[in-house]
Design an enzyme around this catalytic site. Structure first.
Site, PDB file in Angstrom:
ATOM      1  N   VAL A  11       1.115  -1.369  -0.053  1.00 12.06           N
ATOM      2  CA  VAL A  11      -0.102   0.124   0.289  1.00 12.06           C
ATOM      3  C   VAL A  11       1.378   1.298  -0.456  1.00 12.06           C
ATOM      4  O   VAL A  11       0.361   2.734  -0.988  1.00 12.06           O
ATOM      5  CB  VAL A  11      -0.766  -0.190   1.192  1.00 12.06           C
ATOM      6  CG1 VAL A  11      -1.921   1.236   1.476  1.00 12.06           C
ATOM      7  CG2 VAL A  11      -2.094  -1.243   1.031  1.00 12.06           C
ATOM      8  N   LYS A  35      15.742  -2.664   2.179  1.00  8.43           N
ATOM      9  CA  LYS A  35      14.991  -2.137   1.493  1.00  8.43           C
ATOM     10  C   LYS A  35      15.079  -0.697   0.548  1.00  8.43           C
ATOM     11  O   LYS A  35      14.571  -0.651  -1.465  1.00  8.43           O
ATOM     12  CB  LYS A  35      13.841  -2.607   1.459  1.00  8.43           C
ATOM     13  CG  LYS A  35      12.237  -2.377   0.847  1.00  8.43           C
ATOM     14  CD  LYS A  35      11.053  -2.944   1.750  1.00  8.43           C
ATOM     15  CE  LYS A  35      10.008  -3.811   2.004  1.00  8.43           C
ATOM     16  NZ  LYS A  35       8.729  -3.942   2.502  1.00  8.43           N
ATOM     17  N   LEU A 150      -7.126  -0.639  -2.381  1.00  6.05           N
ATOM     18  CA  LEU A 150      -6.184  -0.858  -3.786  1.00  6.05           C
ATOM     19  C   LEU A 150      -6.587  -2.395  -3.833  1.00  6.05           C
ATOM     20  O   LEU A 150      -6.403  -2.243  -3.010  1.00  6.05           O
ATOM     21  CB  LEU A 150      -5.706  -0.046  -4.351  1.00  6.05           C
ATOM     22  CG  LEU A 150      -4.368   0.052  -3.844  1.00  6.05           C
ATOM     23  CD1 LEU A 150      -3.763  -0.968  -3.753  1.00  6.05           C
ATOM     24  CD2 LEU A 150      -3.275   0.904  -4.232  1.00  6.05           C
ATOM     25  N   GLU A 152      -4.642  -6.204  -5.130  1.00  6.66           N
ATOM     26  CA  GLU A 152      -3.026  -6.022  -5.773  1.00  6.66           C
ATOM     27  C   GLU A 152      -3.565  -7.112  -7.650  1.00  6.66           C
ATOM     28  O   GLU A 152      -4.626  -7.565  -7.627  1.00  6.66           O
ATOM     29  CB  GLU A 152      -2.804  -7.335  -5.216  1.00  6.66           C
ATOM     30  CG  GLU A 152      -1.439  -6.567  -3.799  1.00  6.66           C
ATOM     31  CD  GLU A 152      -1.513  -8.086  -2.743  1.00  6.66           C
ATOM     32  OE1 GLU A 152      -0.416  -8.965  -3.084  1.00  6.66           O
ATOM     33  OE2 GLU A 152      -1.488  -7.957  -1.889  1.00  6.66           O
ATOM     34  N   PHE A 249     -17.111 -10.106  -7.467  1.00  7.54           N
ATOM     35  CA  PHE A 249     -17.189 -10.510  -6.611  1.00  7.54           C
ATOM     36  C   PHE A 249     -18.415 -11.688  -6.558  1.00  7.54           C
ATOM     37  O   PHE A 249     -18.564 -12.689  -5.492  1.00  7.54           O
ATOM     38  CB  PHE A 249     -16.999 -10.063  -5.181  1.00  7.54           C
ATOM     39  CG  PHE A 249     -15.807  -9.725  -5.097  1.00  7.54           C
ATOM     40  CD1 PHE A 249     -15.286  -8.356  -6.648  1.00  7.54           C
ATOM     41  CD2 PHE A 249     -14.811  -9.870  -4.936  1.00  7.54           C
ATOM     42  CE1 PHE A 249     -14.141  -7.727  -6.376  1.00  7.54           C
ATOM     43  CE2 PHE A 249     -12.991  -9.268  -4.319  1.00  7.54           C
ATOM     44  CZ  PHE A 249     -12.928  -8.356  -5.354  1.00  7.54           C
ATOM     45  N   GLY A 257      -7.874 -15.840  -1.008  1.00  9.16           N
ATOM     46  CA  GLY A 257      -7.502 -15.594   0.047  1.00  9.16           C
ATOM     47  C   GLY A 257      -6.937 -14.407   0.317  1.00  9.16           C
ATOM     48  O   GLY A 257      -6.959 -13.383  -0.059  1.00  9.16           O
ATOM     49  N   CYS A 260      -5.453  -9.615   2.813  1.00 10.97           N
ATOM     50  CA  CYS A 260      -6.597  -8.698   3.168  1.00 10.97           C
ATOM     51  C   CYS A 260      -7.903  -9.894   3.654  1.00 10.97           C
ATOM     52  O   CYS A 260      -8.154  -9.067   4.664  1.00 10.97           O
ATOM     53  CB  CYS A 260      -6.552  -7.761   2.877  1.00 10.97           C
ATOM     54  SG  CYS A 260      -5.211  -7.174   1.817  1.00 10.97           S
ATOM     55  N   LYS A 320      -3.904 -15.357  -6.641  1.00  8.60           N
ATOM     56  CA  LYS A 320      -5.368 -14.269  -7.676  1.00  8.60           C
ATOM     57  C   LYS A 320      -3.785 -14.082  -8.667  1.00  8.60           C
ATOM     58  O   LYS A 320      -2.727 -13.911  -8.304  1.00  8.60           O
ATOM     59  CB  LYS A 320      -5.915 -13.319  -7.260  1.00  8.60           C
ATOM     60  CG  LYS A 320      -5.397 -12.193  -7.116  1.00  8.60           C
ATOM     61  CD  LYS A 320      -6.481 -11.425  -6.812  1.00  8.60           C
ATOM     62  CE  LYS A 320      -5.433  -9.410  -6.436  1.00  8.60           C
ATOM     63  NZ  LYS A 320      -6.615  -8.356  -6.493  1.00  8.60           N
ATOM     64  N   ARG A 327       0.779 -15.285   0.290  1.00  7.70           N
ATOM     65  CA  ARG A 327      -0.213 -14.607   1.679  1.00  7.70           C
ATOM     66  C   ARG A 327      -1.295 -16.534   1.389  1.00  7.70           C
ATOM     67  O   ARG A 327      -2.576 -15.388   0.123  1.00  7.70           O
ATOM     68  CB  ARG A 327       0.259 -13.538   1.685  1.00  7.70           C
ATOM     69  CG  ARG A 327       1.562 -13.317   2.192  1.00  7.70           C
ATOM     70  CD  ARG A 327       1.678 -12.005   2.873  1.00  7.70           C
ATOM     71  NE  ARG A 327       1.844 -10.686   1.976  1.00  7.70           N
ATOM     72  CZ  ARG A 327       1.590  -9.387   1.739  1.00  7.70           C
ATOM     73  NH1 ARG A 327       1.233  -9.152   3.240  1.00  7.70           N
ATOM     74  NH2 ARG A 327       0.984  -9.144   0.769  1.00  7.70           N
TER      75      ARG A 327
HETATM   76  C1  UGA Z   1      -8.980  -6.704  -1.886  1.00  6.20           C
HETATM   77  C2  UGA Z   1     -10.213  -6.013  -1.828  1.00  6.20           C
HETATM   78  O1  UGA Z   1     -10.509  -6.613  -2.761  1.00  6.20           O
HETATM   79  C3  UGA Z   1      -9.215  -4.642  -2.186  1.00  6.20           C
HETATM   80  O2  UGA Z   1     -10.031  -3.561  -2.105  1.00  6.20           O
HETATM   81  C4  UGA Z   1      -9.001  -4.213  -0.366  1.00  6.20           C
HETATM   82  O3  UGA Z   1      -7.535  -3.152  -0.839  1.00  6.20           O
HETATM   83  C5  UGA Z   1      -7.489  -5.030  -0.432  1.00  6.20           C
HETATM   84  O4  UGA Z   1      -7.955  -5.928  -0.196  1.00  6.20           O
HETATM   85  C6  UGA Z   1      -7.099  -4.827   1.296  1.00  6.20           C
HETATM   86  O5  UGA Z   1      -7.696  -4.810   1.887  1.00  6.20           O
HETATM   87  O6  UGA Z   1      -5.730  -4.598   0.705  1.00  6.20           O
HETATM   88  P1  UGA Z   1      -6.494  -7.974  -2.801  1.00  6.20           P
HETATM   89  O7  UGA Z   1      -6.458  -9.013  -1.255  1.00  6.20           O
HETATM   90  O8  UGA Z   1      -5.367  -7.554  -3.503  1.00  6.20           O
HETATM   91  O9  UGA Z   1      -7.842  -6.888  -2.708  1.00  6.20           O
HETATM   92  O10 UGA Z   1      -7.370  -9.288  -3.556  1.00  6.20           O
HETATM   93  P2  UGA Z   1      -8.613  -9.483  -4.344  1.00  6.20           P
HETATM   94  O11 UGA Z   1      -8.628  -9.165  -5.785  1.00  6.20           O
HETATM   95  O12 UGA Z   1     -10.168  -8.445  -3.774  1.00  6.20           O
HETATM   96  O13 UGA Z   1      -9.173 -10.520  -4.419  1.00  6.20           O
HETATM   97  C7  UGA Z   1      -9.260 -11.668  -2.490  1.00  6.20           C
HETATM   98  C8  UGA Z   1      -9.274 -12.520  -2.840  1.00  6.20           C
HETATM   99  O14 UGA Z   1     -10.873 -12.982  -3.453  1.00  6.20           O
HETATM  100  C9  UGA Z   1      -8.534 -13.493  -4.268  1.00  6.20           C
HETATM  101  O15 UGA Z   1      -7.826 -14.899  -3.220  1.00  6.20           O
HETATM  102  C10 UGA Z   1      -9.245 -13.496  -5.468  1.00  6.20           C
HETATM  103  O16 UGA Z   1      -9.308 -15.237  -6.533  1.00  6.20           O
HETATM  104  C11 UGA Z   1     -10.176 -14.056  -4.670  1.00  6.20           C
HETATM  105  N1  UGA Z   1     -11.612 -14.178  -5.641  1.00  6.20           N
HETATM  106  C12 UGA Z   1     -12.420 -12.580  -6.256  1.00  6.20           C
HETATM  107  C13 UGA Z   1     -12.651 -15.197  -5.242  1.00  6.20           C
HETATM  108  O17 UGA Z   1     -12.147 -16.209  -5.206  1.00  6.20           O
HETATM  109  N2  UGA Z   1     -13.634 -14.686  -6.723  1.00  6.20           N
HETATM  110  C14 UGA Z   1     -14.444 -13.262  -7.149  1.00  6.20           C
HETATM  111  O18 UGA Z   1     -14.957 -12.762  -7.645  1.00  6.20           O
HETATM  112  C15 UGA Z   1     -13.040 -12.520  -7.251  1.00  6.20           C
END
Ligand code: UGA
Length: 429
Positions: A11, A35, A150, A152, A249, A257, A260, A320, A327
């Site tokens: 972040v 770093k 945001l 990743e 989603f 996973g 977050c 993803k 993680r």
């Molecule tokens: C998530 C949130 O989407 C962000 O808005 C937030 O800022 C971030 O956490 C955080 O708190 O820092 P992120 O962890 O990067 O973002 O990943 P996501 O794209 O949200 O995916 C999270 C998990 O859900 C992944 O394992 C992904 O494969 C899974 N997922 C997502 C699904 O299984 N199905 C979906 O439809 C969407």
């Protein structure tokens, strides 16, 4: 504006680089000397598509610099953004030690006019607690909550086109300051919502928990689809057409996973327990997702039978696509369970193998083709675009049995079947 970011993790780096790109003077401070040295040598410690370009341009015009301590600062900052980690404690609560230390260090090294902006994900009440804590030590800095939303893999796009910017402050000066920092977004009509500190903090947790709930829900519907003959992608499509639900989603898969969702939903459940607030949904979502890896392995066993000595090619290790982050990746959990059943695993991931090799001891291949060599089945666990373009002729000659478990539903089953493979997907018969 002159801004300091404490904590050059995901972040901190993305927001620091992008705010520098928007014209602010940014210094990223991190206590990890190695770093900082790497960053000074133009080496990014994270993989994020597109970030490199902004990193280089902000470095070359000197809007972005790095330091390992405040004493290297050539200015008194308008704001110090706290972007350090808030890992889980064994009881699920968020560990605030890094946020507290960074805040104390910030107030000790800046003037009274510097605002402390908490971007780390912190439990509701933290900004108020920090404000009280620093008052007790004789400091008068304002503490503002400004959570980050945001993702990743799409961080640049998310940062530059935010659905909303949430700022928790009740101080008019702090509101002015944040409007100056986010001027670009105000000029371009993006939503900025000002709330109190505590609502802003809870909004962040509630957003992540709600998205996690959607995923756990559709994964359970997928289980039901497999039993009834419905198709989860069509069910999700039909549900998503209702604007009250929305299509995002609702993609069924091996479970959520990342650094977050699992951590934040557990912190929220802990908070609910501490406050004796009834939040039954949270606990159900946690256990539903925790059982997901076992569910996936059972689905594989249903087709392959006893897994002892079976050769399984796992494609995808990251939580993803579009990141090297492993993680809380469902893939890692599933691999561990498959290995416990006696299966021999060879994995391939375009970005995540280096990180994965520090947490699991399995064979890794340099391509999907060599991972598949002599295997009894391929299991796709991350939705990398590369896996949608696999050459089935090559796979046919490499694999012992022609079986593909597509647990991200990224393949066209007709094409796969016509190429001579059996395919099993999530939420489909
Ligand atoms: C998530 C949130 O989407 C962000 O808005 C937030 O800022 C971030 O956490 C955080 O708190 O820092 P992120 O962890 O990067 O973002 O990943 P996501 O794209 O949200 O995916 C999270 C998990 O859900 C992944 O394992 C992904 O494969 C899974 N997922 C997502 C699904 O299984 N199905 C979906 O439809 C969407």
């Amino acid at each position: 504006m002159k801004l300091v970011f404490i904590g050059s993790g995901y972040v901190g780096l993305v927001s620091g680089i992008m705010l520098a790109y928007l014209g602010h003077e940014v210094v990223c401070i991190d206590s990890d000397e190695k770093k900082i040295q790497a960053l000074k040598n133009h080496k990014l410690p994270i993989y994020e598509p597109g970030l490199e370009k902004y990193f280089r341009s902000t470095l070359s015009n000197e809007y972005l610099t790095f330091a390992s301590h405040y004493n290297a600062l050539k200015f008194s900052p308008d704001a110090v953004f706290i972007t350090v980690g808030t890992p889980s404690l064994p009881n699920g609560d968020a560990d605030l030690q890094y946020v507290i230390n960074a805040t104390m260090e910030a107030v000790q090294n800046t003037s009274v006019d510097t605002a402390i902006v908490i971007k780390s994900t912190v439990p509701p009440g933290t900004a108020k607690m920090l404000e009280e804590m620093i008052r007790e030590k004789g400091y008068v800095h304002k503490v503002i909550s400004n959570p980050e939303f945001l993702r990743e893999g799409s961080a640049i796009q998310d940062f530059m086109n935010p659905d909303r910017i949430v700022v928790g402050t009740e101080s008019p000066e702090s509101k002015d300051l944040m409007e100056k920092i986010y001027q670009h977004f105000i000029q371009n009509d993006y939503n900025i919502l000002f709330t109190c500190q505590t609502s802003s903090e809870l909004a962040k947790y509630a957003s992540n928990a709600f998205l996690a709930t959607k995923i756990a829900f559709i994964n359970e519907m997928a289980n039901l689809c497999e039993k009834t003959g419905a198709d989860v992608d069509l069910v999700a499509k039909a549900m998503g057409m209702d604007p009250r639900i929305g299509p995002a989603f609702l993609k069924a898969g091996p479970g959520f996973g990342g650094s977050c969702f699992p951590k934040d939903i557990m912190a929220l459940e802990y908070l609910a327990k501490v406050h004796d607030a009834n939040c039954y949904v949270l606990s159900s979502v946690i256990s539903s997702n925790q059982r997901r890896a076992k569910d996936i392995v059972s689905k594989i066993k249903l087709v392959l039978g006893d897994l002892n000595d079976k050769m399984i090619a796992v494609l995808g290790l990251t939580f993803k696509a579009g990141t090297d982050d492993i993680r809380a990746s469902p893939a890692i959990e599933i691999i561990k369970l498959l290995a416990m059943e006696g299966a021999y695993i060879c994995a391939y991931d375009p970005e995540g193998m280096k990180n994965a090799s520090s947490v699991i001891n399995i064979d890794m291949a340099s391509s999907y083709q060599s991972a598949a060599r002599n295997s009894d089945a391929i299991v796709i666990l991350t939705e990398w675009p590369e896996f949608t373009k696999m050459d089935y002729e090559i796979l046919k000659s490499e694999m012992r049995e022609k079986v593909i478990f597509d647990y991200r539903n990224i393949l066209d089953p007709k094409i796969v079947r016509n190429s001579g493979f059996k395919i099993y997907q999530i939420g489909k018969r």
